[in-house]
Design a protein around this motif. Structure first.
Motif, short mmCIF file in Angstrom:
data_model
loop_
_atom_site.label_atom_id
_atom_site.label_comp_id
_atom_site.label_asym_id
_atom_site.label_seq_id
_atom_site.Cartn_x
_atom_site.Cartn_y
_atom_site.Cartn_z
N ARG A 1 -4.35 6.45 4.71
CA ARG A 1 -4.32 5.14 4.55
C ARG A 1 -5.29 4.93 3.67
O ARG A 1 -5.31 3.64 2.85
CB ARG A 1 -4.48 4.37 5.98
CG ARG A 1 -4.37 2.94 5.82
CD ARG A 1 -3.13 2.29 5.22
NE ARG A 1 -3.06 0.91 5.44
CZ ARG A 1 -3.67 0.10 4.44
NH1 ARG A 1 -4.48 0.65 3.58
NH2 ARG A 1 -3.45 -1.01 4.64
N GLN A 2 -6.56 5.38 3.87
CA GLN A 2 -7.75 5.17 2.84
C GLN A 2 -7.61 5.30 1.46
O GLN A 2 -8.03 4.51 0.58
CB GLN A 2 -9.04 5.86 3.48
CG GLN A 2 -9.62 5.49 4.86
CD GLN A 2 -10.58 6.13 5.35
OE1 GLN A 2 -10.63 7.51 5.07
NE2 GLN A 2 -11.55 5.76 6.20
N LYS B 1 -5.45 8.40 8.80
CA LYS B 1 -6.45 7.75 8.55
C LYS B 1 -6.83 7.97 7.09
O LYS B 1 -7.16 6.91 6.16
CB LYS B 1 -7.74 8.02 9.37
CG LYS B 1 -8.97 6.70 9.10
CD LYS B 1 -10.09 7.04 9.98
CE LYS B 1 -11.18 6.13 9.75
NZ LYS B 1 -12.26 6.25 10.80
N GLU C 1 0.79 -2.86 10.84
CA GLU C 1 1.64 -2.59 9.91
C GLU C 1 2.66 -1.45 10.31
O GLU C 1 2.35 -0.76 11.14
CB GLU C 1 0.90 -2.20 8.37
CG GLU C 1 -0.08 -0.89 8.89
CD GLU C 1 -1.04 -0.73 7.60
OE1 GLU C 1 -0.94 -1.71 6.76
OE2 GLU C 1 -1.53 0.22 7.45
N GLU D 1 0.89 -1.21 -0.10
CA GLU D 1 -0.07 0.08 -0.21
C GLU D 1 0.91 1.21 -0.09
O GLU D 1 1.87 1.28 0.78
CB GLU D 1 -1.01 -0.07 1.23
CG GLU D 1 -1.85 -1.23 1.14
CD GLU D 1 -3.20 -0.82 0.09
OE1 GLU D 1 -3.29 0.52 -0.15
OE2 GLU D 1 -3.70 -1.69 -0.21
N TYR E 1 1.04 0.96 13.60
CA TYR E 1 -0.24 1.48 13.42
C TYR E 1 -1.12 0.36 12.88
O TYR E 1 -0.66 -0.28 12.17
CB TYR E 1 -0.23 2.62 12.20
CG TYR E 1 -1.69 2.97 11.74
CD1 TYR E 1 -2.35 4.04 12.67
CD2 TYR E 1 -1.86 3.23 10.49
CE1 TYR E 1 -3.39 4.52 12.43
CE2 TYR E 1 -2.96 3.36 10.11
CZ TYR E 1 -3.97 4.28 10.95
OH TYR E 1 -5.07 4.83 10.73
N PHE F 1 3.23 1.37 3.41
CA PHE F 1 2.75 0.65 4.51
C PHE F 1 3.13 -0.69 4.53
O PHE F 1 2.80 -1.58 3.49
CB PHE F 1 0.99 0.71 4.72
CG PHE F 1 0.80 2.10 4.73
CD1 PHE F 1 0.37 2.41 6.18
CD2 PHE F 1 0.32 2.95 3.62
CE1 PHE F 1 -0.05 3.85 6.32
CE2 PHE F 1 -0.18 4.18 3.96
CZ PHE F 1 -0.27 4.70 5.38
N ASN G 1 -7.04 2.54 14.31
CA ASN G 1 -6.76 3.78 14.11
C ASN G 1 -5.59 4.18 15.45
O ASN G 1 -6.05 5.24 16.23
CB ASN G 1 -7.66 5.12 13.93
CG ASN G 1 -7.31 6.29 13.41
OD1 ASN G 1 -6.36 6.39 12.94
ND2 ASN G 1 -7.79 7.09 13.91
N SER H 1 -4.40 5.15 0.05
CA SER H 1 -3.30 4.54 -0.58
C SER H 1 -3.74 3.38 -1.51
O SER H 1 -5.04 3.10 -1.36
CB SER H 1 -2.48 3.87 0.61
OG SER H 1 -3.40 2.80 1.13
N GLY I 1 4.30 1.95 9.11
CA GLY I 1 4.04 3.06 7.91
C GLY I 1 5.34 3.56 8.01
O GLY I 1 6.04 3.92 9.05
N PRO J 1 -4.69 0.42 10.97
CA PRO J 1 -5.44 1.44 10.22
C PRO J 1 -7.06 1.07 10.50
O PRO J 1 -7.68 2.03 10.27
CB PRO J 1 -5.42 0.74 8.97
CG PRO J 1 -4.81 -0.75 8.73
CD PRO J 1 -4.15 -0.65 10.20
#
Length: 384
Positions: free
Chosen positions: A262-263, A259, A234, A201, A366, A214, A371, A265, A236, A368
């Motif tokens: 990550r969303q 957040k 994971e 990611e 982290y 990630f 959070n 990615s 990051g 995801p």
């Protein structure tokens, strides 16, 4: 439901991390905001009046509620697998002869699963018992939290976090080789660089001039019902473009910004070159917490009447030690946070330590969906 909420620890964790990183003068640093949150939450159980209100405000918890730390303990309790180990230990260490209120002790045992131990803080044997607890809780990765007797102490609250995660896509040791790494001072050092080409990611922010990859750990023990998929912990890696000051990018570790990153990615094929590193950080948390708004807790105005009515207590020590190791197989990270209280009259205000931070990249461990940032830090010289 855990997957649909932001823990208060996420908000507190970012503020704490920001304060720490902006005032740290070490080449590499790491902090566990979750460990500090849990230790502060135990202290909150003994606070009253304005002191309790200040702790609630800084932690971001609702005054009078006790659910936030309990929720965290439940979430972490599900991770005890061979591929990904995450253990949390809490301790209440008491000076021999000091008897806190029954309700305070019972709350810590019930809600935090805290072990209770009696020691003589003023003796070498007491120091050994305290450090033995730390060593056991961190799988012998951190063997010492104090190095000499602390005779005025009557109580210590300790939280320990131990995490061991194997990469779901491990690096091959045969491909690791010495390469040049540019430090924050623009000098080059030779260090071990791991290499792997695979799908990860990834997101690129052209406007802000940084990239994030990630790297997942092999755990697959959290099922995300919202997206009908299994989600791993994971690491990051936020990498600013060349000559970028990493301090300018700490805001992207805020739970909302993280957040969104990550969303957005996407799975991309990357040639990852990442340095091996291993180091420790020792943190005096009192100056950091004061800057966040904890005012009375470390002064004679503190109200810890829910701990003991026999004399006024004051928190004179708040320390954290962290250790992180990253290699071809994965990551081992551990932290110990200790809050110690003395009877008023024996307290000496600790000096405020000034720090100054420089670093070429940030890292954070982290989840995801939850959070939660478990560990967060930076590296400027992995050869150290």
């Amino acid at each position: 439901m855990a997957s649909k909420r932001n823990f208060s620890s996420a908000v507190f964790g970012h503020k704490l991390t920001e304060q720490f990183m902006q005032n740290c003068d070490q080449p590499n640093c790491v902090i566990s905001p979750v460990s500090v949150f849990l230790c502060m939450s135990m202290l909150k159980r003994g606070a009253n009046g304005v002191t309790e209100e200040e702790i609630d405000q800084v932690l971001g918890t609702a005054i009078g509620t006790q659910t936030e730390a309990i929720d965290l303990m439940k979430v972490f309790g599900q991770y005890s697998r061979t591929q990904f180990i995450l253990s949390i230990a809490n301790g209440l260490i008491l000076q021999e002869g000091f008897e806190p209120l029954f309700r305070f002790v019972a709350d810590l045992q019930t809600d935090f699963n805290a072990s209770v131990k009696n020691v003589d803080f003023g003796s070498i044997e007491g120091v050994k018992k305290l450090n033995d607890w730390v060593s056991h809780a961190t799988n012998r990765k951190i063997n010492q939290i104090i190095d000499s007797p602390i005779p005025d102490t009557v109580m210590a609250l300790i939280n320990a976090v131990y995490m061991k995660g194997l990469w779901s896509k491990p690096f091959f040791e045969l491909l690791t080789k010495k390469e040049s790494f540019n430090t924050a001072s623009n000098s080059a050092v030779e260090t071990d660089i791991m290499i792997r080409t695979d799908y990860y990611e990834y997101i690129r922010n052209e406007e802000a001039m940084f990239s994030v990859a990630f790297l997942p750990y092999n755990c697959s023990s959290f099922y995300n019902f919202d997206q009908n998929q299994v989600t791993d912990w994971e690491m990051g890696i936020l990498l600013p473009d060349e000559n970028g000051n990493h301090l300018n990018f700490i805001k992207y570790l805020h739970h909302d910004a993280l957040k969104k990153l990550r969303q957005k990615s996407m799975l991309r094929k990357l040639e990852v070159k990442f340095p091996k590193f291993k180091f420790e950080s020792s943190i005096d948390l009192i100056p950091v917490l004061k800057r966040l708004g904890i005012k009375t807790s470390f002064t004679g105005l503190a109200d810890y009447s829910k701990i003991s009515r026999d004399g006024q207590l004051i928190v004179d020590t708040f320390l954290q030690k962290c250790r992180i190791e990253v290699d071809e197989e994965g990551t081992i990270a551990t932290a110990v946070t200790m809050c110690a209280a003395a009877v008023l009259g024996s307290f000496v205000e600790p000096p405020v330590i000034k720090f100054h931070v420089k670093s070429p990249f940030l890292f954070f461990i982290y989840h995801p969906i939850l959070n939660i940032v478990l560990f967060c830090g930076y590296v400027t010289n992995p050869a150290v």
